[in-house]
Design a protein around this motif. Structure first.
Motif, PDB file in Angstrom:
ATOM      1  N   LEU A 182       0.632  -1.189  -0.259  1.00  0.00           N
ATOM      2  CA  LEU A 182       0.039   0.063  -0.462  1.00  0.00           C
ATOM      3  C   LEU A 182       1.044   0.776  -0.040  1.00  0.00           C
ATOM      4  CD1 LEU A 182      -2.333  -0.501   3.186  1.00  0.00           C
ATOM      5  CD2 LEU A 182      -2.492  -1.498  -0.091  1.00  0.00           C
ATOM      6  N   ARG A 183       0.135   2.430  -1.236  1.00  0.00           N
ATOM      7  CA  ARG A 183       0.976   3.485  -0.448  1.00  0.00           C
ATOM      8  C   ARG A 183       0.192   4.501  -0.569  1.00  0.00           C
ATOM      9  NH1 ARG A 183       1.930   0.543  -4.413  1.00  0.00           N
ATOM     10  NH2 ARG A 183       4.182  -0.434  -5.005  1.00  0.00           N
ATOM     11  N   ALA A 184       0.403   5.755   0.656  1.00  0.00           N
ATOM     12  CA  ALA A 184      -1.161   6.986   0.631  1.00  0.00           C
ATOM     13  C   ALA A 184       0.180   8.000   0.457  1.00  0.00           C
ATOM     14  CB  ALA A 184      -1.662   6.528   1.724  1.00  0.00           C
ATOM     15  N   LEU A 185      -0.236   8.681  -0.459  1.00  0.00           N
ATOM     16  CA  LEU A 185       0.083  10.582  -0.032  1.00  0.00           C
ATOM     17  C   LEU A 185      -0.440  10.692   1.243  1.00  0.00           C
ATOM     18  CD1 LEU A 185      -0.199  11.244  -3.775  1.00  0.00           C
ATOM     19  CD2 LEU A 185       2.025  11.421  -2.010  1.00  0.00           C
ATOM     20  N   ARG A 274     -13.840   8.153  -7.728  1.00  0.00           N
ATOM     21  CA  ARG A 274     -14.153   6.849  -7.112  1.00  0.00           C
ATOM     22  C   ARG A 274     -13.208   5.389  -7.529  1.00  0.00           C
ATOM     23  NH1 ARG A 274     -18.005   9.004 -12.729  1.00  0.00           N
ATOM     24  NH2 ARG A 274     -19.777   9.965 -11.970  1.00  0.00           N
ATOM     25  N   THR A 275     -12.128   6.227  -7.994  1.00  0.00           N
ATOM     26  CA  THR A 275     -10.951   5.011  -8.072  1.00  0.00           C
ATOM     27  C   THR A 275      -9.694   4.868  -6.903  1.00  0.00           C
ATOM     28  OG1 THR A 275      -9.631   6.625  -9.814  1.00  0.00           O
ATOM     29  CG2 THR A 275     -11.316   5.161 -10.373  1.00  0.00           C
ATOM     30  N   VAL A 276     -10.071   6.194  -6.346  1.00  0.00           N
ATOM     31  CA  VAL A 276      -9.253   6.612  -5.566  1.00  0.00           C
ATOM     32  C   VAL A 276      -9.685   6.709  -3.311  1.00  0.00           C
ATOM     33  CG1 VAL A 276      -6.964   7.908  -4.366  1.00  0.00           C
ATOM     34  CG2 VAL A 276      -7.391   8.118  -7.044  1.00  0.00           C
ATOM     35  N   PRO A 277      -8.975   5.356  -3.133  1.00  0.00           N
ATOM     36  CA  PRO A 277      -9.184   5.604  -1.595  1.00  0.00           C
ATOM     37  C   PRO A 277      -8.885   6.974  -1.360  1.00  0.00           C
ATOM     38  CG  PRO A 277      -8.365   3.463  -2.339  1.00  0.00           C
ATOM     39  CD  PRO A 277      -8.675   4.464  -3.026  1.00  0.00           C
ATOM     40  N   MET A 278      -9.547   7.709  -0.515  1.00  0.00           N
ATOM     41  CA  MET A 278      -9.410   8.621   0.555  1.00  0.00           C
ATOM     42  C   MET A 278      -9.671   8.822   1.531  1.00  0.00           C
ATOM     43  SD  MET A 278      -9.328  11.992  -2.343  1.00  0.00           S
ATOM     44  CE  MET A 278     -10.874  11.762  -2.610  1.00  0.00           C
ATOM     45  N   GLY A 279      -9.269   9.086   3.204  1.00  0.00           N
ATOM     46  CA  GLY A 279     -10.155   9.363   4.125  1.00  0.00           C
ATOM     47  C   GLY A 279      -9.650  10.199   4.887  1.00  0.00           C
ATOM     48  N   TRP A 296     -10.821   6.090  10.052  1.00  0.00           N
ATOM     49  CA  TRP A 296     -10.889   7.294   8.851  1.00  0.00           C
ATOM     50  C   TRP A 296     -12.529   7.379   8.618  1.00  0.00           C
ATOM     51  CZ3 TRP A 296      -6.895   8.939   7.251  1.00  0.00           C
ATOM     52  CH2 TRP A 296      -5.275   8.801   8.355  1.00  0.00           C
ATOM     53  N   ALA A 297     -12.707   8.507   8.220  1.00  0.00           N
ATOM     54  CA  ALA A 297     -13.898   9.409   7.740  1.00  0.00           C
ATOM     55  C   ALA A 297     -13.305   9.115   5.988  1.00  0.00           C
ATOM     56  CB  ALA A 297     -14.384   9.930   8.144  1.00  0.00           C
ATOM     57  N   PRO A 298     -13.931   7.949   5.457  1.00  0.00           N
ATOM     58  CA  PRO A 298     -13.682   7.860   4.066  1.00  0.00           C
ATOM     59  C   PRO A 298     -14.513  10.024   3.429  1.00  0.00           C
ATOM     60  CG  PRO A 298     -15.293   6.070   4.491  1.00  0.00           C
ATOM     61  CD  PRO A 298     -15.454   6.847   5.585  1.00  0.00           C
ATOM     62  N   LEU A 299     -13.977  10.042   2.594  1.00  0.00           N
ATOM     63  CA  LEU A 299     -14.116  11.769   1.832  1.00  0.00           C
ATOM     64  C   LEU A 299     -15.222  11.762   0.871  1.00  0.00           C
ATOM     65  CD1 LEU A 299     -10.807  12.844   1.780  1.00  0.00           C
ATOM     66  CD2 LEU A 299     -12.080  12.391   3.145  1.00  0.00           C
ATOM     67  N   SER A 300     -15.841   9.583   0.842  1.00  0.00           N
ATOM     68  CA  SER A 300     -16.437   9.776  -0.187  1.00  0.00           C
ATOM     69  C   SER A 300     -18.109  10.192   0.340  1.00  0.00           C
ATOM     70  CB  SER A 300     -16.356   8.475  -1.224  1.00  0.00           C
ATOM     71  OG  SER A 300     -16.946   7.603   0.069  1.00  0.00           O
ATOM     72  N   GLY A 301     -17.975  10.072   2.338  1.00  0.00           N
ATOM     73  CA  GLY A 301     -19.163  10.378   2.943  1.00  0.00           C
ATOM     74  C   GLY A 301     -19.922   9.202   2.973  1.00  0.00           C
ATOM     75  N   TRP A 308      -8.058   2.761   8.407  1.00  0.00           N
ATOM     76  CA  TRP A 308      -7.129   2.870   6.446  1.00  0.00           C
ATOM     77  C   TRP A 308      -7.189   1.889   5.123  1.00  0.00           C
ATOM     78  CZ3 TRP A 308      -1.886   2.881   3.716  1.00  0.00           C
ATOM     79  CH2 TRP A 308      -1.356   2.159   4.450  1.00  0.00           C
ATOM     80  N   THR A 309      -7.029   1.559   5.518  1.00  0.00           N
ATOM     81  CA  THR A 309      -6.480  -0.339   4.610  1.00  0.00           C
ATOM     82  C   THR A 309      -7.797  -1.152   3.826  1.00  0.00           C
ATOM     83  OG1 THR A 309      -6.510  -1.696   5.749  1.00  0.00           O
ATOM     84  CG2 THR A 309      -4.813  -0.950   5.823  1.00  0.00           C
ATOM     85  N   GLU A 310      -9.196  -0.251   4.717  1.00  0.00           N
ATOM     86  CA  GLU A 310     -10.395  -0.606   4.117  1.00  0.00           C
ATOM     87  C   GLU A 310     -10.895   0.554   3.504  1.00  0.00           C
ATOM     88  OE1 GLU A 310     -12.245  -2.532   7.620  1.00  0.00           O
ATOM     89  OE2 GLU A 310     -11.122  -3.902   7.604  1.00  0.00           O
ATOM     90  N   LEU A 311     -10.053   1.591   3.123  1.00  0.00           N
ATOM     91  CA  LEU A 311     -11.312   2.936   3.045  1.00  0.00           C
ATOM     92  C   LEU A 311     -11.498   2.587   1.363  1.00  0.00           C
ATOM     93  CD1 LEU A 311      -9.138   5.901   3.950  1.00  0.00           C
ATOM     94  CD2 LEU A 311     -10.923   5.876   4.695  1.00  0.00           C
TER      95      LEU A 311
END
Length: 311
Positions: A182-185, A274-279, A296-301, A308-311
Motif C-alpha cells: 500500500l502507498r498513501a500521500l 471513484r477510483t482512489v481511496p481517500m479518508g 478514518w472517515a471516507p471522503l466519499s461520505g 485506512w486499509t479498507e477505505l
C-alpha cells in the motif's frame, strides 16, 4: 565519525570467517532517521529505532554525534527542555550519498533558527508517522523508520506542483498469508489555515491524477501515447489521507465534513474518489486506536469510519 566497534575473532574462529552484519550501526540509523525526517526529538528517535531499550541507549550516541559535529539540537519551548535534533552541514555532507537516502528530497534543516521555525509542523508530521510505525509493529506489518518520505513533490504542468506532507509505504500482512503493498500521500493539517483552503488541496490531487505531460515530438510514423504523470512513480495511484489536529473535536469534525463536501461537489474530485481511496482522521485517534482502527472517515461520505486499509 566514530567507527563501529571492531569485531574480534573468538576462540577457534579466524578473521577470514567473519561475516559482517547487514544491520546498520545505531549511530548511522540515528543519522538516517534525522535525515529522513529533517528533525526529531530524542523520544521520537527512541520510538523509531530502539523502542524496546532504555532511553540512554539513544541519548549516548546522539550526544557523541553532537560532539563530532554531525548533529545539533534546539530546545523546544515550554517542553521541560525537550531536545529536537537536526543535521549540521557536516551531517548533511556525510549522509548525502548513503544508499537508503537516495531519492530523498534535499531540504535539510541545518541551524537552530531554521529548526525553531519548522518545529511544530515537522514534529507533528513525525507524530503521524510514529502512529503508523507503532501500529505496524503491533500487527506484524512492514513499515519502518524510512518508509515515510516527507515533502514529496510532483509536477502539475505549467510550472505548478503538488507537495504532499509525506509519502507512506506499507506492506499489510493478511491473516490468510497474503501481502498487500500500500502507498498513501498524506496531508497533516494543524488547523492553521481555513477549512476551505484545506479542502482545495483535494483539487490539486485531482489535477495530479489526470495530469498527462505532452510527449516530446518525434519523427516517427507511430505516435507516442502519453501516460498520466503519476504512472512514472506508482503502479497504482496512492491513497490520499488527511490527518487533522490542532483544534477541538467539533472543529476537526467540521473540517472533515468540508473535505467530504468538496469531494461531493467538485466534479474532478468526485471523479477521483471513484477510483482512489481517500479518508480523514484525527491524529489523536490514530495515536489512541492505531491507523488500522475504525478511525478514518471516507471522503466519499459513504459508510462508517474504518481502517485506512479498507477505505
Amino acid at each position: 565519525m566514530t567507527q563501529s566497534p571492531r569485531c574480534v575473532a573468538g576462540p577457534g574462529r579466524s578473521e577470514a570467517s567473519f561475516v559482517p552484519s547487514p544491520a546498520e550501526p545505531l549511530p548511522q540509523q540515528l543519522l538516517a532517521a534525522i535525515t529522513q525526517h529533517r528533525m526529531a526529538t530524542t523520544q521520537q528517535l527512541h520510538m523509531l529505532v530502539r523502542p524496546g531499550v532504555g532511553r540512554r541507549a539513544i541519548s549516548a550516541p546522539l550526544n557523541r554525534l553532537r560532539r563530532e559535529e554531525y548533529v545539533d539540537f534546539t530546545i523546544l519551548p515550554n517542553s521541560y527542555r525537550t531536545r529536537a535534533w537536526y543535521l549540521t552541514p557536516s551531517g548533511v555532507q556525510i549522509t548525502r550519498d548513503w544508499p537508503m537516502m537516495r531519492g530523498r528530497p534535499r531540504y535539510p534543516i541545518t541551524s537552530a533558527s531554521a529548526a525553531s521555525m519548522r518545529t511544530p509542523h515537522t514534529l507533528t508530521v513525525l507524530r503521524a508517522h510514529l502512529a503508523f510505525v507503532n501500529d505496524a509493529r503491533r500487527r506484524g506489518d512492514d513499515h519502518g523508520p524510512l518508509d515515510w518520505t516527507p515533502e514529496v513533490a510532483h509536477s502539475l504542468g505549467d510550472g505548478g506542483r503538488i507537495i504532499a506532507d509525506a509519502l507512506l509505504y506499507y506492506v499489510l500482512h493478511n491473516e490468510d498469508g497474503r501481502r498487500v503493498k500500500l502507498r498513501a500521500l498524506v496531508e497533516v493539517d494543524r488547523a492553521t489555515t481555513s477549512s476551505e483552503r484545506l479542502a482545495t488541496k483535494l483539487i490539486e490531487y485531482a489535477r495530479f491524477h489526470t495530469y498527462t505531460p505532452t510527449p516530446p515530438s518525434r519523427r516517427t510514423s507511430h505516435p507516442v501515447e502519453a501516460e498520466p504523470a503519476w504512472q512514472r512513480w506508482y503502479p497504482v495511484f496512492p491513497r490520499v489521507l488527511f490527518v487533522l489536529t490542532g483544534a477541538g473535536a467539533l472543529t476537526l469534525a467540521h473540517r472533515i465534513e468540508d473535505l467530504q463536501a468538496m469531494t461531493a461537489e467538485h466534479p474532478a474530485v468526485h471523479t477521483l474518489a471513484r477510483t482512489v481511496p481517500m479518508g480523514a482522521a484525527t491524529l489523536e485517534d490514530l495515536e489512541l486506536h492505531g491507523p488500522t482502527g475504525p478511525v478514518w472517515a471516507p471522503l466519499s461520505g459513504k459508510g462508517k469510519p474504518r481502517s485506512w486499509t479498507e477505505l
